[in-house]
Design a protein around this motif. Structure first.
Motif, PDB file in Angstrom:
ATOM      1  N   PHE A   6      45.781  34.771  35.485  1.00 36.23           N
ATOM      2  CA  PHE A   6      45.463  35.881  34.585  1.00 36.23           C
ATOM      3  C   PHE A   6      45.257  35.417  33.142  1.00 36.23           C
ATOM      4  N   ASN A   7      45.602  34.160  32.863  1.00 34.55           N
ATOM      5  CA  ASN A   7      45.450  33.608  31.505  1.00 34.55           C
ATOM      6  C   ASN A   7      46.156  34.453  30.454  1.00 34.55           C
ATOM      7  N   PHE A   8      47.376  34.843  30.753  1.00 32.61           N
ATOM      8  CA  PHE A   8      48.170  35.582  29.790  1.00 32.61           C
ATOM      9  C   PHE A   8      48.465  34.719  28.565  1.00 32.61           C
ATOM     10  N   ASP A   9      48.760  35.379  27.460  1.00 32.25           N
ATOM     11  CA  ASP A   9      49.210  34.683  26.260  1.00 32.25           C
ATOM     12  C   ASP A   9      50.389  33.769  26.618  1.00 32.25           C
ATOM     13  N   THR A  10      50.455  32.627  25.976  1.00 34.26           N
ATOM     14  CA  THR A  10      51.476  31.636  26.341  1.00 34.26           C
ATOM     15  C   THR A  10      52.893  32.177  26.203  1.00 34.26           C
ATOM     16  N   ARG A  11      53.114  33.072  25.228  1.00 32.13           N
ATOM     17  CA  ARG A  11      54.458  33.634  25.047  1.00 32.13           C
ATOM     18  C   ARG A  11      54.844  34.529  26.223  1.00 32.13           C
ATOM     19  N   LEU A  12      53.895  35.274  26.729  1.00 33.50           N
ATOM     20  CA  LEU A  12      54.158  36.111  27.905  1.00 33.50           C
ATOM     21  C   LEU A  12      54.311  35.237  29.147  1.00 33.50           C
ATOM     22  N   ALA A  13      53.455  34.255  29.297  1.00 31.25           N
ATOM     23  CA  ALA A  13      53.526  33.340  30.445  1.00 31.25           C
ATOM     24  C   ALA A  13      54.856  32.600  30.474  1.00 31.25           C
ATOM     25  N   GLU A  14      55.373  32.261  29.296  1.00 28.73           N
ATOM     26  CA  GLU A  14      56.662  31.572  29.218  1.00 28.73           C
ATOM     27  C   GLU A  14      57.782  32.457  29.758  1.00 28.73           C
ATOM     28  N   GLY A  15      57.706  33.733  29.425  1.00 27.48           N
ATOM     29  CA  GLY A  15      58.715  34.661  29.926  1.00 27.48           C
ATOM     30  C   GLY A  15      58.659  34.809  31.435  1.00 27.48           C
ATOM     31  N   LEU A  16      57.454  34.862  31.995  1.00 29.21           N
ATOM     32  CA  LEU A  16      57.309  34.964  33.449  1.00 29.21           C
ATOM     33  C   LEU A  16      57.887  33.740  34.144  1.00 29.21           C
ATOM     34  N   THR A  17      57.634  32.572  33.563  1.00 25.43           N
ATOM     35  CA  THR A  17      58.170  31.341  34.138  1.00 25.43           C
ATOM     36  C   THR A  17      59.690  31.351  34.105  1.00 25.43           C
ATOM     37  N   ALA A  18      60.261  31.808  32.982  1.00 26.12           N
ATOM     38  CA  ALA A  18      61.714  31.847  32.846  1.00 26.12           C
ATOM     39  C   ALA A  18      62.348  32.804  33.844  1.00 26.12           C
ATOM     40  N   MET A  19      61.617  33.864  34.208  1.00 25.40           N
ATOM     41  CA  MET A  19      62.145  34.844  35.163  1.00 25.40           C
ATOM     42  C   MET A  19      61.849  34.464  36.607  1.00 25.40           C
ATOM     43  N   GLY A  20      61.143  33.361  36.808  1.00 23.92           N
ATOM     44  CA  GLY A  20      60.843  32.909  38.163  1.00 23.92           C
ATOM     45  C   GLY A  20      59.676  33.608  38.812  1.00 23.92           C
ATOM     46  N   PHE A  21      58.822  34.289  38.019  1.00 21.42           N
ATOM     47  CA  PHE A  21      57.634  34.942  38.562  1.00 21.42           C
ATOM     48  C   PHE A  21      56.556  33.891  38.812  1.00 21.42           C
ATOM     49  N   THR A  22      56.084  33.834  40.041  1.00 23.33           N
ATOM     50  CA  THR A  22      55.032  32.854  40.363  1.00 23.33           C
ATOM     51  C   THR A  22      53.783  33.520  40.926  1.00 23.33           C
ATOM     52  N   GLN A  23      53.951  34.325  41.980  1.00 21.74           N
ATOM     53  CA  GLN A  23      52.804  34.964  42.618  1.00 21.74           C
ATOM     54  C   GLN A  23      52.851  36.475  42.453  1.00 21.74           C
ATOM     55  N   PRO A  24      51.736  37.092  42.081  1.00 19.87           N
ATOM     56  CA  PRO A  24      51.722  38.552  41.932  1.00 19.87           C
ATOM     57  C   PRO A  24      51.746  39.255  43.283  1.00 19.87           C
ATOM     58  N   THR A  25      52.289  40.460  43.287  1.00 26.45           N
ATOM     59  CA  THR A  25      52.224  41.303  44.485  1.00 26.45           C
ATOM     60  C   THR A  25      50.806  41.874  44.595  1.00 26.45           C
ATOM     61  N   PRO A  26      50.444  42.450  45.739  1.00 23.16           N
ATOM     62  CA  PRO A  26      49.087  43.002  45.877  1.00 23.16           C
ATOM     63  C   PRO A  26      48.715  44.024  44.810  1.00 23.16           C
ATOM     64  N   ILE A  27      49.645  44.922  44.450  1.00 22.35           N
ATOM     65  CA  ILE A  27      49.311  45.922  43.431  1.00 22.35           C
ATOM     66  C   ILE A  27      49.106  45.256  42.079  1.00 22.35           C
ATOM     67  N   GLN A  28      49.859  44.215  41.789  1.00 21.09           N
ATOM     68  CA  GLN A  28      49.690  43.469  40.537  1.00 21.09           C
ATOM     69  C   GLN A  28      48.381  42.692  40.539  1.00 21.09           C
ATOM     70  N   GLU A  29      48.076  42.070  41.648  1.00 20.39           N
ATOM     71  CA  GLU A  29      46.852  41.271  41.748  1.00 20.39           C
ATOM     72  C   GLU A  29      45.608  42.126  41.533  1.00 20.39           C
ATOM     73  N   GLN A  30      45.638  43.351  42.032  1.00 20.65           N
ATOM     74  CA  GLN A  30      44.460  44.211  41.902  1.00 20.65           C
ATOM     75  C   GLN A  30      44.420  44.991  40.589  1.00 20.65           C
ATOM     76  N   SER A  31      45.590  45.367  40.073  1.00 16.79           N
ATOM     77  CA  SER A  31      45.630  46.217  38.876  1.00 16.79           C
ATOM     78  C   SER A  31      45.411  45.439  37.587  1.00 16.79           C
ATOM     79  N   ILE A  32      46.043  44.296  37.469  1.00 18.87           N
ATOM     80  CA  ILE A  32      46.066  43.582  36.189  1.00 18.87           C
ATOM     81  C   ILE A  32      44.660  43.280  35.658  1.00 18.87           C
ATOM     82  N   PRO A  33      43.732  42.738  36.463  1.00 19.16           N
ATOM     83  CA  PRO A  33      42.392  42.468  35.915  1.00 19.16           C
ATOM     84  C   PRO A  33      41.693  43.722  35.409  1.00 19.16           C
ATOM     85  N   LEU A  34      41.849  44.847  36.115  1.00 21.45           N
ATOM     86  CA  LEU A  34      41.204  46.092  35.697  1.00 21.45           C
ATOM     87  C   LEU A  34      41.783  46.600  34.383  1.00 21.45           C
ATOM     88  N   ILE A  35      43.096  46.496  34.244  1.00 23.59           N
ATOM     89  CA  ILE A  35      43.725  46.944  33.000  1.00 23.59           C
ATOM     90  C   ILE A  35      43.305  46.050  31.838  1.00 23.59           C
TER      91      ILE A  35
END
Length: 416
Positions: A6-35
């Motif tokens: 998704f090429n999120f801002d590095t500060r947001l991406a850092e937070g996802l990494t710290a929380m252990g988020f790696t793969q989006p769920t189906p609703i996230q995969e489809q919604s995020i690009p549209l938003i």
């Protein structure tokens, strides 16, 4: 796909990494690009699929990329209950930990100090406001909040808000908002009234539908046929067989919740009742105990099925069959969240069999009927409607106790 795509801002991406988020769920995969493309969106997905992060992540990315001197109240999120508003606020804090994005949850039910604190926070400025409709209208009438530069409106659990009678409030709130904005509507179900609302407030929306009205695969669903006078002892039996660290019991009304909590305490279960008559600080304390696993069993009405998001709930018990089949999906969705497993047990008396048959039709399969323990005697005979009998029960007749073999069972069938 991973969150890196998704090429999120590095500060947001850092937070996802710290929380252990790696793969989006189906609703996230489809919604995020549209938003991220600034599309209006109607997203329908079952509870527990990651809907909150699906809209928060792209919104946080947009906010953090904006120049500091142009930061203002950016996003309004409407939620049906105080508990959900608080949880969304906590998710903003967690997901945006390294971003500096500010948020506040605004809801009724507190004391004067809480009201003053909310007013002060709104006047000082916040990037994201999460609010219940009633309290927000009060603030708007007092001119305590300025939405003139708002860019995003999000309706979370929109179907529940309409069920609670908030349609007119939502339309009134929207009258205070800029016409040029991005609007996102997230809902677990898509009844006609939601489509009517969407047609009123969204502009050429994209639509996403994922696993509508289907329980999560990780939920083991069972049911007992039991008369009302057998139910409390049956719950004792269920909890004596297995050690459930965290369980939710649903009852139909606030009065049922209070009475059942008293009866279950008498048989030695550590339980507390959760309902809208409690003060906000009492509700907060009960939820805190439940989340911390110092309170193993929580009893509530359907407000809990949309209002809490607690990890590790291993058991859901429907003391009463819910009035609407869709509510069954939301109730049992409190367990087996985020790809875990759990058990859902429903107690069916002689009057609720048609309602339970409607649930089976909705989810497209028969739910196993477990024989009562021998010491409780026989339960009511199961008489599913003809349509359900033809679909699920052609070769599986039930005996008097609900046993599929037609014989009275004397074994203790404990859920695991």
């Amino acid at each position: 796909m991973t969150f890196q795509d998704f090429n999120f801002d590095t500060r947001l991406a850092e937070g996802l990494t710290a929380m252990g988020f790696t793969q989006p769920t189906p609703i996230q995969e489809q919604s995020i690009p549209l938003i991220l493309e600034n599309k209006d969106l109607i997203a329908c997905a079952q509870t527990g699929t990651g809907k909150t992060a699906a809209y928060l992540l792209p919104i946080l990315d947009k906010i953090v990329r904006a120049p500091e001197d142009k930061r203002h109240l950016n996003t309004l999120i409407l939620a049906p209950t105080r508990e959900l508003a608080t949880q969304i606020d906590q998710q903003v804090e967690g997901l945006g930990y390294f971003t500096g994005v500010s948020s506040i949850s605004v809801y009724g039910g507190g004391d004067g100090a809480a009201w003053s604190q909310q007013q002060k926070a709104l006047l000082e400025g916040s990037d994201v406001v999460i609010a219940t409709p009633g309290r927000l209208i009060a603030l708007l009438q007092m001119k305590a909040i300025d939405f003139s530069r708002l860019q995003h409106l999000i309706l979370d659990e929109a179907d529940r808000m309409l069920d609670m009678g908030f349609y007119d409030d939502i339309i009134r709130i929207i009258s205070y908002l800029p016409r040029k904005r991005q609007t996102l509507l997230f809902s677990a179900t898509m009844p006609p009234k939601i489509r009517t609302l969407a047609n009123t407030i969204l502009i050429k929306p994209e639509q996403i539908n994922i696993s509508i009205s289907k329980p999560a695969e990780g939920i083991r669903q069972e049911a007992y046929l039991a008369f009302d006078h057998q139910k409390v002892e049956l719950i004792r039996h269920i909890f004596s067989g297995d050690s459930y660290a965290s369980a939710v019991i649903f009852a139909s009304t606030k009065e049922d919740v209070r009475n059942l909590a008293g009866e279950l305490r008498k048989i030695g279960l550590q339980v507390k009742a959760f309902h809208s008559d409690l003060l906000q600080k009492e509700r907060d304390e009960i939820l805190r105990e439940f989340k911390n696993k110092t309170l193993p069993v929580l009893i509530g009405t359907d407000i809990l099925s949309r209002g809490i998001d607690v990890e590790g709930i291993s058991l859901v018990v429907n003391f009463n069959v819910p009035h609407e089949p869709e509510d069954y999906i939301h109730r049992i969705g409190r367990t087996a969240r985020a790809a875990t497993t759990g058990t859902a047990i429903t107690l069916i008396n002689e009057k609720d069999q048609h309602k339970f048959a409607s649930i089976e039709r909705l989810i497209g399969r028969e739910i196993d009927k477990v024989p009562l323990p021998a010491e409780l005697g026989e339960g009511p005979v199961y008489h599913p409607p003809i349509s359900v009998k033809k679909k699920f029960h052609k070769k599986r007749p039930y005996g008097k106790s609900g046993n599929k073999s037609g014989k009275k069972s004397v074994q203790n069938n404990k859920p695991n």
